[in-house]
Design a protein around this motif. Sequence first.
Motif, PDB file in Angstrom:
ATOM      1  N   ILE A   3     -13.970   1.576   3.695  1.00  0.00           N
ATOM      2  CA  ILE A   3     -12.748   0.828   3.407  1.00  0.00           C
ATOM      3  C   ILE A   3     -13.126  -0.576   2.983  1.00  0.00           C
ATOM      4  O   ILE A   3     -14.207  -1.075   3.322  1.00  0.00           O
ATOM      5  CB  ILE A   3     -11.800   0.786   4.625  1.00  0.00           C
ATOM      6  CG1 ILE A   3     -12.450   0.052   5.812  1.00  0.00           C
ATOM      7  CG2 ILE A   3     -11.348   2.173   5.017  1.00  0.00           C
ATOM      8  CD1 ILE A   3     -11.511  -0.169   6.983  1.00  0.00           C
ATOM      9  N   THR A   4     -12.246  -1.217   2.239  1.00  0.00           N
ATOM     10  CA  THR A   4     -12.509  -2.568   1.781  1.00  0.00           C
ATOM     11  C   THR A   4     -12.206  -3.575   2.881  1.00  0.00           C
ATOM     12  O   THR A   4     -11.596  -3.233   3.906  1.00  0.00           O
ATOM     13  CB  THR A   4     -11.653  -2.909   0.552  1.00  0.00           C
ATOM     14  OG1 THR A   4     -10.270  -2.925   0.952  1.00  0.00           O
ATOM     15  CG2 THR A   4     -11.846  -1.881  -0.553  1.00  0.00           C
ATOM     16  N   ASN A   5     -12.635  -4.817   2.649  1.00  0.00           N
ATOM     17  CA  ASN A   5     -12.350  -5.873   3.608  1.00  0.00           C
ATOM     18  C   ASN A   5     -10.845  -6.048   3.785  1.00  0.00           C
ATOM     19  O   ASN A   5     -10.351  -6.189   4.906  1.00  0.00           O
ATOM     20  CB  ASN A   5     -12.986  -7.180   3.133  1.00  0.00           C
ATOM     21  CG  ASN A   5     -12.775  -8.305   4.122  1.00  0.00           C
ATOM     22  OD1 ASN A   5     -13.145  -8.203   5.278  1.00  0.00           O
ATOM     23  ND2 ASN A   5     -12.175  -9.394   3.663  1.00  0.00           N
ATOM     24  N   SER A   6     -10.119  -6.030   2.676  1.00  0.00           N
ATOM     25  CA  SER A   6      -8.662  -6.191   2.743  1.00  0.00           C
ATOM     26  C   SER A   6      -8.011  -5.061   3.540  1.00  0.00           C
ATOM     27  O   SER A   6      -7.095  -5.285   4.339  1.00  0.00           O
ATOM     28  CB  SER A   6      -8.069  -6.228   1.326  1.00  0.00           C
ATOM     29  OG  SER A   6      -8.538  -7.357   0.627  1.00  0.00           O
ATOM     30  N   GLN A   7      -8.495  -3.841   3.322  1.00  0.00           N
ATOM     31  CA  GLN A   7      -7.926  -2.703   4.044  1.00  0.00           C
ATOM     32  C   GLN A   7      -8.191  -2.818   5.544  1.00  0.00           C
ATOM     33  O   GLN A   7      -7.320  -2.486   6.361  1.00  0.00           O
ATOM     34  CB  GLN A   7      -8.522  -1.402   3.503  1.00  0.00           C
ATOM     35  CG  GLN A   7      -8.009  -1.028   2.120  1.00  0.00           C
ATOM     36  CD  GLN A   7      -8.746   0.163   1.532  1.00  0.00           C
ATOM     37  OE1 GLN A   7      -9.941   0.342   1.762  1.00  0.00           O
ATOM     38  NE2 GLN A   7      -8.039   0.992   0.786  1.00  0.00           N
ATOM     39  N   SER A   8      -9.385  -3.300   5.911  1.00  0.00           N
ATOM     40  CA  SER A   8      -9.686  -3.441   7.336  1.00  0.00           C
ATOM     41  C   SER A   8      -8.810  -4.505   7.973  1.00  0.00           C
ATOM     42  O   SER A   8      -8.378  -4.366   9.122  1.00  0.00           O
ATOM     43  CB  SER A   8     -11.167  -3.775   7.531  1.00  0.00           C
ATOM     44  OG  SER A   8     -11.484  -5.051   7.011  1.00  0.00           O
ATOM     45  N   LEU A   9      -8.522  -5.583   7.241  1.00  0.00           N
ATOM     46  CA  LEU A   9      -7.644  -6.628   7.773  1.00  0.00           C
ATOM     47  C   LEU A   9      -6.225  -6.095   7.980  1.00  0.00           C
ATOM     48  O   LEU A   9      -5.584  -6.381   8.994  1.00  0.00           O
ATOM     49  CB  LEU A   9      -7.632  -7.826   6.819  1.00  0.00           C
ATOM     50  CG  LEU A   9      -8.938  -8.626   6.717  1.00  0.00           C
ATOM     51  CD1 LEU A   9      -8.859  -9.643   5.594  1.00  0.00           C
ATOM     52  CD2 LEU A   9      -9.270  -9.308   8.041  1.00  0.00           C
ATOM     53  N   GLU A  10      -5.744  -5.329   7.005  1.00  0.00           N
ATOM     54  CA  GLU A  10      -4.402  -4.753   7.137  1.00  0.00           C
ATOM     55  C   GLU A  10      -4.364  -3.755   8.298  1.00  0.00           C
ATOM     56  O   GLU A  10      -3.365  -3.660   9.024  1.00  0.00           O
ATOM     57  CB  GLU A  10      -4.005  -4.054   5.834  1.00  0.00           C
ATOM     58  CG  GLU A  10      -3.821  -4.984   4.644  1.00  0.00           C
ATOM     59  CD  GLU A  10      -2.650  -5.953   4.815  1.00  0.00           C
ATOM     60  OE1 GLU A  10      -1.761  -5.691   5.651  1.00  0.00           O
ATOM     61  OE2 GLU A  10      -2.636  -6.977   4.113  1.00  0.00           O
ATOM     62  N   LEU A  11      -5.475  -3.016   8.486  1.00  0.00           N
ATOM     63  CA  LEU A  11      -5.545  -2.053   9.584  1.00  0.00           C
ATOM     64  C   LEU A  11      -5.411  -2.749  10.935  1.00  0.00           C
ATOM     65  O   LEU A  11      -4.647  -2.310  11.802  1.00  0.00           O
ATOM     66  CB  LEU A  11      -6.875  -1.301   9.515  1.00  0.00           C
ATOM     67  CG  LEU A  11      -7.178  -0.349  10.684  1.00  0.00           C
ATOM     68  CD1 LEU A  11      -6.163   0.781  10.728  1.00  0.00           C
ATOM     69  CD2 LEU A  11      -8.589   0.216  10.549  1.00  0.00           C
TER      70      LEU A  11
END
Length: 231
Positions: free
Chosen positions: A25-33
């Motif tokens: 997953i991307t950095n942005s996706q991990s933050l949203e997670l």
Amino acid sequence: MRDYRDAKAMAHTARVFLGNHGLKITNSQSLELIATALGVADWNTLAAKIRGEVSSARTEAATPPAATINAGIRPRVPRFSSELERTFQRALAHADARKHQYTTCEHLLLALTDDPNASKAMHGCRVDLTALKKSLTDYIDNDLRSIVVETGISMGGSRPTAAFQRVMQRAEAHAEQMGQQEVTGENVLVVIFAERLSPAVRKLYGQNMSAEDAANFIERVIVKRNGAAGP
């Protein structure tokens, strides 16, 4: 124990964990997670909440005496330096270029030979970087053929091994112990020796570099002379 103020560190941990289990997953996706896991609508909302609390804490800290200001302040989790991020990417690229299913400590050490901080430490410990690079490259090209995946592997498809992940986690802990704000290649070089069974570590020992040498140079800036550590 981490809370929502450590959201970025938690996101990084989640990204590493998922990547180690085959889910990139991307950095942005991990933050949203992490934002979702904490019950917040999105990362922007959570980031604003964190910034607001930091601003409020700074305002409150402006008036108490020094003893009160220093009491109970949580140390910030060190972040990976930009140089180390590039080093990790080089390690993954070394594995991807060879269609290796896994990125190992040997790929990591090869990448560290071009890391400005780690290479300086190795040079201070009298490591022949040219010879080390050749030895690592030969090992990666010839001894890691069993992890080559002829089909189905693409750029970004190689996964860090458990040992690779342990080194990353130890490096973060070492930087925090040293009071650093950033994790660098030097921290990685110190803690990689904990992987005693790794061929990467054996190759460092083959260059007469030990964990003690690395710690002496990095923690106390002691340069190794004539085969032994000295001031």
